[in-house]
Design a protein around this motif. Structure first.
Motif, PDB file in Angstrom:
ATOM      1  N   THR A   1     -28.901  37.437 -12.763  1.00 56.70           N
ATOM      2  CA  THR A   1     -28.784  36.425 -13.805  1.00 56.70           C
ATOM      3  C   THR A   1     -30.179  36.035 -14.279  1.00 56.70           C
ATOM      4  O   THR A   1     -31.168  36.231 -13.559  1.00 56.70           O
ATOM      5  CB  THR A   1     -28.050  35.178 -13.293  1.00 56.70           C
ATOM      6  N   ALA A   2     -30.240  35.499 -15.467  1.00 59.15           N
ATOM      7  CA  ALA A   2     -31.458  34.862 -15.959  1.00 59.15           C
ATOM      8  C   ALA A   2     -31.172  33.407 -16.310  1.00 59.15           C
ATOM      9  O   ALA A   2     -32.046  32.703 -16.819  1.00 59.15           O
ATOM     10  CB  ALA A   2     -31.999  35.614 -17.185  1.00 59.15           C
TER      11      ALA A   2
ATOM     12  N   ASN B   1     -33.880  36.629 -12.260  1.00 58.34           N
ATOM     13  CA  ASN B   1     -35.163  37.185 -12.705  1.00 58.34           C
ATOM     14  C   ASN B   1     -35.305  36.955 -14.199  1.00 58.34           C
ATOM     15  O   ASN B   1     -34.578  37.530 -14.997  1.00 58.34           O
ATOM     16  CB  ASN B   1     -35.242  38.677 -12.391  1.00 58.34           C
ATOM     17  N   THR B   2     -36.245  36.103 -14.554  1.00 59.10           N
ATOM     18  CA  THR B   2     -36.490  35.842 -15.971  1.00 59.10           C
ATOM     19  C   THR B   2     -37.730  36.551 -16.473  1.00 59.10           C
ATOM     20  O   THR B   2     -38.129  36.371 -17.618  1.00 59.10           O
ATOM     21  CB  THR B   2     -36.655  34.336 -16.218  1.00 59.10           C
ATOM     22  N   ILE B   3     -38.343  37.367 -15.584  1.00 62.41           N
ATOM     23  CA  ILE B   3     -39.532  38.137 -15.982  1.00 62.41           C
ATOM     24  C   ILE B   3     -39.100  39.575 -16.235  1.00 62.41           C
ATOM     25  O   ILE B   3     -38.597  40.247 -15.332  1.00 62.41           O
ATOM     26  CB  ILE B   3     -40.605  38.086 -14.892  1.00 62.41           C
TER      27      ILE B   3
ATOM     28  N   THR C   1     -18.330  26.032 -10.399  1.00 58.37           N
ATOM     29  CA  THR C   1     -19.046  26.127 -11.672  1.00 58.37           C
ATOM     30  C   THR C   1     -20.377  25.402 -11.587  1.00 58.37           C
ATOM     31  O   THR C   1     -20.583  24.516 -10.744  1.00 58.37           O
ATOM     32  CB  THR C   1     -18.211  25.536 -12.816  1.00 58.37           C
ATOM     33  N   ASN C   2     -21.270  25.803 -12.478  1.00 61.19           N
ATOM     34  CA  ASN C   2     -22.587  25.163 -12.609  1.00 61.19           C
ATOM     35  C   ASN C   2     -23.363  25.127 -11.289  1.00 61.19           C
ATOM     36  O   ASN C   2     -24.018  24.139 -10.953  1.00 61.19           O
ATOM     37  CB  ASN C   2     -22.433  23.738 -13.152  1.00 61.19           C
ATOM     38  N   VAL C   3     -23.289  26.240 -10.561  1.00 62.20           N
ATOM     39  CA  VAL C   3     -24.091  26.364  -9.346  1.00 62.20           C
ATOM     40  C   VAL C   3     -25.530  26.632  -9.765  1.00 62.20           C
ATOM     41  O   VAL C   3     -25.813  27.587 -10.492  1.00 62.20           O
ATOM     42  CB  VAL C   3     -23.566  27.492  -8.448  1.00 62.20           C
ATOM     43  N   ALA C   4     -26.452  25.806  -9.312  1.00 58.30           N
ATOM     44  CA  ALA C   4     -27.841  25.871  -9.792  1.00 58.30           C
ATOM     45  C   ALA C   4     -28.562  27.124  -9.306  1.00 58.30           C
ATOM     46  O   ALA C   4     -28.520  27.471  -8.121  1.00 58.30           O
ATOM     47  CB  ALA C   4     -28.599  24.630  -9.342  1.00 58.30           C
ATOM     48  N   THR C   5     -29.206  27.796 -10.249  1.00 63.39           N
ATOM     49  CA  THR C   5     -30.130  28.909  -9.964  1.00 63.39           C
ATOM     50  C   THR C   5     -31.357  28.669 -10.825  1.00 63.39           C
ATOM     51  O   THR C   5     -31.679  29.461 -11.717  1.00 63.39           O
ATOM     52  CB  THR C   5     -29.483  30.267 -10.279  1.00 63.39           C
ATOM     53  N   ALA C   6     -32.036  27.581 -10.571  1.00 67.31           N
ATOM     54  CA  ALA C   6     -33.084  27.109 -11.471  1.00 67.31           C
ATOM     55  C   ALA C   6     -34.368  27.915 -11.391  1.00 67.31           C
ATOM     56  O   ALA C   6     -35.158  27.939 -12.340  1.00 67.31           O
ATOM     57  CB  ALA C   6     -33.384  25.639 -11.181  1.00 67.31           C
ATOM     58  N   THR C   7     -34.587  28.593 -10.268  1.00 65.49           N
ATOM     59  CA  THR C   7     -35.853  29.290 -10.023  1.00 65.49           C
ATOM     60  C   THR C   7     -35.595  30.757  -9.763  1.00 65.49           C
ATOM     61  O   THR C   7     -34.599  31.124  -9.138  1.00 65.49           O
ATOM     62  CB  THR C   7     -36.570  28.666  -8.807  1.00 65.49           C
ATOM     63  N   ASP C   8     -36.507  31.606 -10.224  1.00 65.89           N
ATOM     64  CA  ASP C   8     -36.389  33.034  -9.941  1.00 65.89           C
ATOM     65  C   ASP C   8     -36.404  33.260  -8.434  1.00 65.89           C
ATOM     66  O   ASP C   8     -37.130  32.596  -7.680  1.00 65.89           O
ATOM     67  CB  ASP C   8     -37.546  33.801 -10.575  1.00 65.89           C
ATOM     68  N   GLY C   9     -35.614  34.210  -7.986  1.00 65.98           N
ATOM     69  CA  GLY C   9     -35.544  34.539  -6.570  1.00 65.98           C
ATOM     70  C   GLY C   9     -34.165  35.046  -6.198  1.00 65.98           C
ATOM     71  O   GLY C   9     -33.342  35.385  -7.063  1.00 65.98           O
TER      72      GLY C   9
END
Length: 333
Positions: free
Chosen positions: A15-16, A107-109, A70-78
């Motif tokens: 996910t991003a 991964n947003t990179i 729902t809306n499980v946080a994945t705020a940071t890459d990893g």
């Protein structure tokens, strides 16, 4: 009802986004039925090995056999690892599993590289540079080609430059045609750019994605003179072959032959009979058959690693005539 229920979770592999949805399923095996389910999570920073304990994310009270967090946080890459623990109406609690039910990598990179299928030795411009995208960072915007040129015989140094080759779109693979002006070494890497503007980091100067040698110079080869005539049933054909200094290096040397029966005029085409590797030492074709009487003509074709081929010569480079028939004589007094 003394039997504990079982459950499982299913999350997206990648996910991003900053939040995701995770589906779950509960099986109480015909017991008192589901009462609640917990979602547990372990987070690992990019590049690290997962370790440590899980933390409780949320608990849902539900008698349904399946549902969605729902809306499980994945705020940071990893890396996010998840499992669930179900409880049934009789108070039986599922044991925590030893491994995660499901794993999501955020991964947003974006990431890309020059494809391994690239030809490392090429003989013409433009150079063909295939590329692949391995992570789109949530949406690919473009892929850039960067290069560094080094003249033959010089050690690579200095910075890379952005070429005029840029792909715009969301495809995960493609190919650039890079216009190279001179023979030498071309080092390449790609930079992927996401739709949110995030750019892939450039690799270290000494570790490009690929290094290509452009070599437009044809290698040389000549054969040495053979003893002629001969009575031998085989001959050794020695030669001198080389590629240009700082070129792609010699790949192979071919021996071509044409045979003519005694008394006939040489004509027709030559046939490839032997191939030596470019590293052959000494440079010699050993025990080339000359089984029948007649004229044997030879030439060599050298080929370098960039696939440059020596042109076919207009005449044989060497020849020998095999003659095993004894002469006749007479005397008159």
């Amino acid at each position: 009802d003394t039997g504990a229920p079982s459950s499982s979770a299913s999350a997206p592999a990648t996910t991003a986004a900053t939040t995701i949805s995770i589906t779950y399923a509960i099986n109480d095996g015909g017991g008192s039925g589901p009462a609640s389910i917990q979602l547990w999570q372990r987070y690992t920073v990019p590049g690290a090995t997962p370790s440590g304990t899980y933390s409780l994310v949320t608990t849902t009270t539900s008698t349904a056999a399946s549902g969605t967090f729902t809306n499980v946080a994945t705020a940071t890459d990893g890396t996010y690892e998840f499992y669930t623990i179900a409880t049934d109406a009789a108070g039986n609690v599922e044991s925590a599993p030893t491994t995660a039910d499901s794993t999501t990598v955020r991964n947003t990179i974006p990431a890309s590289n020059v494809a391994s299928s690239i030809s490392l030795f090429q003989k013409a411009s433009p150079l063909v540079v295939p590329w692949v995208v391995t992570a789109n960072g949530g949406g690919l915007a473009s892929v850039e080609l960067w290069y560094r040129y080094t003249a033959p015989g010089v050690a690579p140094s200095g910075a890379y430059s952005k070429s005029s080759n840029t792909y715009t779109g969301s495809a995960t693979s493609g190919s650039f045609n890079y216009t190279a002006s001179s023979d030498g070494t071309y080092e390449f890497y790609t930079i992927a750019v996401a739709t949110n503007g995030t750019r892939e980091a450039a690799p270290p100067l000494t570790t490009p994605d690929a290094t290509v040698v452009l070599d437009k110079v044809v290698p040389t080869s000549t054969t040495n003179a053979l003893t002629s005539p001969t009575r031998a049933s085989s001959v050794d054909v020695t030669y001198n072959a080389a590629d240009n200094t700082n070129g792609s290096s010699l790949d192979s040397v071919e021996l071509w032959q044409r045979f003519t029966v005694p008394g006939a005029t040489p004509s027709g085409s030559y046939t490839l009979i032997l191939t030596n590797p470019g590293t052959a030492s000494p440079q010699k074709f050993t025990a080339v058959p000359t089984a029948a009487d007649g004229r044997y003509e030879f030439y060599t074709i050298s080929v370098d690693k960039a696939a440059n081929r020596k042109a076919i010569p207009s005449a044989a480079e060497t020849f020998t005539i095999r003659d095993t028939v004894a002469p006749s004589s007479s005397a008159s007094a």
